[in-house]
Design a protein around this motif. Structure first.
Motif, short mmCIF file in Angstrom:
data_model
loop_
_atom_site.label_atom_id
_atom_site.label_comp_id
_atom_site.label_asym_id
_atom_site.label_seq_id
_atom_site.Cartn_x
_atom_site.Cartn_y
_atom_site.Cartn_z
N GLN A 57 0.83 -1.21 0.00
CA GLN A 57 0.00 0.00 0.00
C GLN A 57 0.86 1.25 0.00
N PHE A 58 0.70 2.05 -1.04
CA PHE A 58 1.45 3.30 -1.16
C PHE A 58 0.63 4.44 -0.54
N VAL A 59 0.30 4.27 0.74
CA VAL A 59 -0.50 5.30 1.43
C VAL A 59 0.37 5.95 2.48
N LYS A 60 0.05 7.22 2.75
CA LYS A 60 0.85 7.98 3.71
C LYS A 60 0.43 7.69 5.14
N ASN A 61 -0.86 7.33 5.31
CA ASN A 61 -1.40 7.18 6.65
C ASN A 61 -1.57 5.69 6.97
N ALA A 62 -0.92 5.24 8.02
CA ALA A 62 -0.93 3.82 8.36
C ALA A 62 -2.32 3.35 8.79
N LYS A 63 -3.22 4.28 9.06
CA LYS A 63 -4.55 3.89 9.55
C LYS A 63 -5.52 3.57 8.42
N TRP A 64 -5.16 3.83 7.18
CA TRP A 64 -6.10 3.59 6.08
C TRP A 64 -6.29 2.11 5.80
N LYS A 65 -7.51 1.76 5.52
CA LYS A 65 -7.83 0.42 5.03
C LYS A 65 -7.39 -0.68 5.96
N GLY A 86 -3.96 -19.52 0.52
CA GLY A 86 -2.54 -19.24 0.36
C GLY A 86 -2.04 -18.30 1.44
N PRO A 87 -0.71 -18.09 1.48
CA PRO A 87 -0.13 -17.15 2.45
C PRO A 87 -0.39 -15.70 2.04
N VAL A 88 -0.38 -14.81 3.01
CA VAL A 88 -0.67 -13.39 2.76
C VAL A 88 0.40 -12.52 3.43
N GLU A 89 1.01 -11.64 2.65
CA GLU A 89 1.89 -10.61 3.22
C GLU A 89 1.28 -9.26 2.93
N TRP A 90 1.32 -8.36 3.90
CA TRP A 90 0.69 -7.04 3.73
C TRP A 90 1.69 -5.99 4.19
N HIS A 91 2.07 -5.10 3.30
CA HIS A 91 3.07 -4.08 3.61
C HIS A 91 2.50 -2.70 3.34
N LYS A 92 2.81 -1.76 4.22
CA LYS A 92 2.30 -0.40 4.07
C LYS A 92 3.43 0.61 4.15
N MET A 93 3.42 1.56 3.23
CA MET A 93 4.39 2.64 3.29
C MET A 93 4.15 3.50 4.52
N GLY A 94 2.86 3.71 4.86
CA GLY A 94 2.50 4.66 5.93
C GLY A 94 3.10 4.29 7.27
N TRP A 99 10.31 -4.18 5.68
CA TRP A 99 11.62 -4.78 5.40
C TRP A 99 12.76 -3.78 5.59
N ILE A 100 12.43 -2.53 5.93
CA ILE A 100 13.48 -1.50 6.12
C ILE A 100 13.57 -1.18 7.61
N ARG A 101 14.79 -1.03 8.11
CA ARG A 101 14.95 -0.70 9.53
C ARG A 101 14.35 0.67 9.81
N HIS A 102 13.69 0.79 10.95
CA HIS A 102 12.93 2.00 11.21
C HIS A 102 13.81 3.25 11.18
N GLY A 103 15.01 3.14 11.76
CA GLY A 103 15.90 4.30 11.81
C GLY A 103 16.22 4.85 10.42
N ASP A 104 16.33 3.94 9.44
CA ASP A 104 16.66 4.36 8.08
C ASP A 104 15.52 5.13 7.42
N GLN A 105 14.30 4.87 7.86
CA GLN A 105 13.16 5.48 7.19
C GLN A 105 12.82 6.86 7.74
N ALA A 106 13.21 7.08 9.00
CA ALA A 106 12.85 8.35 9.63
C ALA A 106 13.35 9.52 8.79
N GLU A 107 14.51 9.32 8.16
CA GLU A 107 15.12 10.37 7.35
C GLU A 107 14.42 10.53 6.00
N ASP A 109 12.00 10.97 2.85
CA ASP A 109 10.73 11.66 2.55
C ASP A 109 9.81 10.68 1.80
N HIS A 110 8.60 11.14 1.50
CA HIS A 110 7.63 10.23 0.91
C HIS A 110 8.08 9.70 -0.45
N ALA A 111 8.74 10.55 -1.23
CA ALA A 111 9.20 10.11 -2.54
C ALA A 111 10.23 8.98 -2.39
#
Lengths: 205, 205
Positions: A57-65, A86-94, A99-107, A109-111
């Motif tokens: 999900q390419f959404v900014k807000n983690a609360k969507w959907k 089948g198996p299900v994986e669900w990933h959100k940008m928001g 799969w990315i360490r949190h510290g690396d993402q804080a820096e 921007d959305h792009a």
């Protein structure tokens, strides 16, 4: 609806079975409701056919959907417990791609975050990680020029095996529509927000 | 999509919360894909919100849309086992409505079966049996005159409590569109059958 008879039989040298088993690229676009919802409904059907599902999900807000995520995750747990579906994986940008360490993402921007999402999806498509991908709200980073449409089309065109991809969002780029096998335009005819209603849980999210 | 700000605040004496909690009548129509799929996606979201789900399929063939049925039924079983989400009932005209004895249905033609389905749904709406109803492919028996549109609208208008109803199918009657809160027209832009492909499991059903 009936499964139907093809309108034309193409002269592509493929048997009906080969054509039937072709990987599908679907686009749900338009200004109406149901683009993502129909994609998740398709994922539910694919789950039942035993496919490996990856939702991005390419959404900014983690609360969507959240509703669909919880339900699809519950189906993934049914698979883990009983082998059904089948198996299900669900990933959100928001919430930061998992799969990315949190510290690396804080820096980032959305792009940057959107590009990181696409890079991972491209890697998975090349590796045939999933059978059924939902790239939810993916038309926005394409439309804003954050992700190169030509690169996306190339990865999709060259994806190995039989990996189905559904892309949702308004204003799908024309090149993407051209490349897709199935395009549905969800057109708003009437919406409760026009009558001053706000969204409600279980209905809007 | 963001939850958004209503375009107009109606002068109906209701608070925002009251309007938010109004039962919704949604119609998915048009000649494109995704009408039923989006309705089942909404049902998945409603399940997650703990709603009691009732699906009624006005299809002639019991084999249609098996994927969604199995997945939603699996979610109903998750509810029964763990309390997560809500209960799910799924009824199909094509296999004979489950609440009618099989011997009684053998005699009935499709119009009678469709009417029997509607009679039961009307009973449940008056009794507040479910929170979220999907009346799948229901526009066809309406369009063919098998079920009276005015009667349907009256039952929907007078349904007690907060029961959401989603109706799918092509050529929704104008009176139904007028009465609905949310209408989405799924417009076919491109479909693989146009290119000679046939449906495939996990994608089309």
């Amino acid at each position: 609806m009936p499964q139907g008879i093809p309108a034309v039989v193409p002269d592509d040298g493929l048997t009906t079975r080969q054509r039937r088993n072709t990987a599908l690229l679907a686009v749900h676009t338009g200004n109406g409701k149901g683009k993502s919802t129909a994609a998740f409904g398709m994922a539910m059907r694919a789950w039942n056919a035993g496919m490996d599902i990856g939702v991005f999900q390419f959404v900014k807000n983690a609360k969507w959907k959240v509703g669909e995520e919880t339900a699809m995750t519950a189906l993934g747990e049914v698979h883990a417990r009983t082998g059904q579906g089948g198996p299900v994986e669900w990933h959100k940008m928001g919430s930061g791609w998992s799969w990315i360490r949190h510290g690396d993402q804080a820096e980032a921007d959305h792009a940057d975050q959107a590009r990181a999402g696409w890079t991972e999806i491209a890697r998975r498509l090349r590796a045939e990680t999933h059978d059924f991908y939902v790239l939810d709200e993916f038309t926005y980073p394409l439309g804003w020029g954050w992700i190169d449409v030509e690169e996306v089309l190339e990865v999709l065109r060259e994806r190995p095996g039989k990996q189905h991809v559904v892309i949702t969002g308004r204003r799908a780029p024309a090149e993407l529509v051209d490349a897709a096998d199935l395009v549905t335009d969800m057109t708003k005819t009437k919406h409760p927000m026009d009558a001053g209603r706000k969204g409600q849980r279980g209905i809007e999210w």
